[in-house]
Scaffold this motif. Sequence first.
Motif, PDB file in Angstrom:
ATOM      1  N   LEU A 149       0.860  -1.175   0.000  1.00  0.00           N
ATOM      2  CA  LEU A 149       0.000   0.000   0.000  1.00  0.00           C
ATOM      3  C   LEU A 149       0.904   1.235   0.000  1.00  0.00           C
ATOM      4  CD1 LEU A 149      -3.136   0.379   0.236  1.00  0.00           C
ATOM      5  CD2 LEU A 149      -2.732   0.930   2.629  1.00  0.00           C
ATOM      6  N   ARG A 150       0.511   2.248  -0.767  1.00  0.00           N
ATOM      7  CA  ARG A 150       1.237   3.513  -0.762  1.00  0.00           C
ATOM      8  C   ARG A 150       0.215   4.643  -0.810  1.00  0.00           C
ATOM      9  NH1 ARG A 150       3.835   4.037  -6.871  1.00  0.00           N
ATOM     10  NH2 ARG A 150       1.857   4.441  -7.937  1.00  0.00           N
ATOM     11  N   ALA A 151       0.683   5.850  -0.484  1.00  0.00           N
ATOM     12  CA  ALA A 151      -0.195   7.017  -0.522  1.00  0.00           C
ATOM     13  C   ALA A 151       0.559   8.186  -1.134  1.00  0.00           C
ATOM     14  CB  ALA A 151      -0.661   7.377   0.884  1.00  0.00           C
ATOM     15  N   THR A 152      -0.117   8.877  -2.023  1.00  0.00           N
ATOM     16  CA  THR A 152       0.450  10.067  -2.647  1.00  0.00           C
ATOM     17  C   THR A 152      -0.455  11.251  -2.357  1.00  0.00           C
ATOM     18  OG1 THR A 152      -0.625   9.403  -4.712  1.00  0.00           O
ATOM     19  CG2 THR A 152       1.713   8.914  -4.501  1.00  0.00           C
ATOM     20  N   LEU A 153       0.146  12.417  -2.326  1.00  0.00           N
ATOM     21  CA  LEU A 153      -0.592  13.642  -2.052  1.00  0.00           C
ATOM     22  C   LEU A 153      -0.665  14.464  -3.332  1.00  0.00           C
ATOM     23  CD1 LEU A 153      -1.913  15.367   0.188  1.00  0.00           C
ATOM     24  CD2 LEU A 153       0.301  16.486   0.457  1.00  0.00           C
ATOM     25  N   TRP A 154      -1.865  14.669  -3.815  1.00  0.00           N
ATOM     26  CA  TRP A 154      -2.115  15.434  -5.031  1.00  0.00           C
ATOM     27  C   TRP A 154      -2.785  16.747  -4.672  1.00  0.00           C
ATOM     28  CZ3 TRP A 154      -1.173  13.383  -9.995  1.00  0.00           C
ATOM     29  CH2 TRP A 154      -0.859  12.024 -10.048  1.00  0.00           C
ATOM     30  N   GLN A 155      -2.578  17.771  -5.492  1.00  0.00           N
ATOM     31  CA  GLN A 155      -3.299  19.038  -5.361  1.00  0.00           C
ATOM     32  C   GLN A 155      -4.380  19.068  -6.437  1.00  0.00           C
ATOM     33  OE1 GLN A 155      -3.067  21.377  -2.989  1.00  0.00           O
ATOM     34  NE2 GLN A 155      -1.459  20.195  -1.982  1.00  0.00           N
ATOM     35  N   TYR A 156      -5.632  19.001  -6.011  1.00  0.00           N
ATOM     36  CA  TYR A 156      -6.765  19.021  -6.929  1.00  0.00           C
ATOM     37  C   TYR A 156      -7.292  20.445  -7.073  1.00  0.00           C
ATOM     38  CZ  TYR A 156      -7.551  13.967  -7.184  1.00  0.00           C
ATOM     39  OH  TYR A 156      -7.456  12.633  -7.448  1.00  0.00           O
ATOM     40  N   THR A 157      -7.713  20.784  -8.289  1.00  0.00           N
ATOM     41  CA  THR A 157      -8.447  22.029  -8.538  1.00  0.00           C
ATOM     42  C   THR A 157      -9.576  21.686  -9.511  1.00  0.00           C
ATOM     43  OG1 THR A 157      -6.950  22.614 -10.354  1.00  0.00           O
ATOM     44  CG2 THR A 157      -6.479  23.588  -8.212  1.00  0.00           C
ATOM     45  N   ASP A 177       3.134  14.324  -4.571  1.00  0.00           N
ATOM     46  CA  ASP A 177       4.232  14.201  -3.619  1.00  0.00           C
ATOM     47  C   ASP A 177       3.988  12.922  -2.828  1.00  0.00           C
ATOM     48  OD1 ASP A 177       5.543  16.655  -4.180  1.00  0.00           O
ATOM     49  OD2 ASP A 177       3.997  17.720  -3.045  1.00  0.00           O
ATOM     50  N   PRO A 178       5.037  12.248  -2.404  1.00  0.00           N
ATOM     51  CA  PRO A 178       4.810  11.054  -1.586  1.00  0.00           C
ATOM     52  C   PRO A 178       4.204  11.442  -0.233  1.00  0.00           C
ATOM     53  CG  PRO A 178       7.174  11.423  -1.964  1.00  0.00           C
ATOM     54  CD  PRO A 178       6.440  12.505  -2.663  1.00  0.00           C
ATOM     55  N   TYR A 179       3.234  10.688   0.208  1.00  0.00           N
ATOM     56  CA  TYR A 179       2.664  10.875   1.543  1.00  0.00           C
ATOM     57  C   TYR A 179       3.081   9.705   2.431  1.00  0.00           C
ATOM     58  CZ  TYR A 179      -0.708  12.122   5.161  1.00  0.00           C
ATOM     59  OH  TYR A 179      -1.295  12.476   6.357  1.00  0.00           O
ATOM     60  N   MET A 180       3.068   8.519   1.831  1.00  0.00           N
ATOM     61  CA  MET A 180       3.549   7.321   2.522  1.00  0.00           C
ATOM     62  C   MET A 180       4.207   6.413   1.496  1.00  0.00           C
ATOM     63  SD  MET A 180       1.387   4.413   4.621  1.00  0.00           S
ATOM     64  CE  MET A 180       0.646   3.736   3.121  1.00  0.00           C
TER      65      MET A 180
END
Length: 186
Positions: A149-157, A177-180
């Motif tokens: 499992l992995r998590a990424t951080l995206w900026q949504y608009t 960006d990587p979150y986990m």
Amino acid sequence: QIIVCGALFLTLFSLTAAQIVLTFSDPTRVPKVVRAMLRKTAPFHLVNRYGLFAVMTKDRPEIILEGSRDGVNWIAYEFPWKAGSLHRAPRWNAPHQPRLDWQLWFAALRSRQESPFFDGLCIRLLQGSPDVLRLLSRNPFLENPPRYLRATLWQYTFTTLAEKKQTGNYWTRTQPDPYMTPVSLD
């Protein structure tokens, strides 16, 4: 008595109007004397912005959780209420407030270490917990839970009307960006 009530009404009305102007426009549009009155009356909580989210951001950080069986091919989990798929329209959920989606939104505003529930969620997804899987829109791992499992951080608009017409998408998002980093139960 009428004069006192009228003076109180005008004062509260003026303070409320000033607070609204401060919320939605340039603070210099509010006279200094009114700003001073707002500062002096602030400890009494007579007026405020009336709401946790009186001013919203234009971007929306979103954590996208993905699972993988081999560590190469990743499939995103879909949550019913938070932004995920670019072509899915935002849903109306008031007055219901879906707890997990809400917590994930707040987690995206903080570091992983500041969101202690997040690691527990990831463990339950890796275990294939039916109680947690019921909170999802879709479980992409029907037969067995993922190994990683992995998590990424995206900026949504939101897309513009022209972008929506051209692509059919409601959202755009920037490079993540990587979150986990990838984790497993091993």
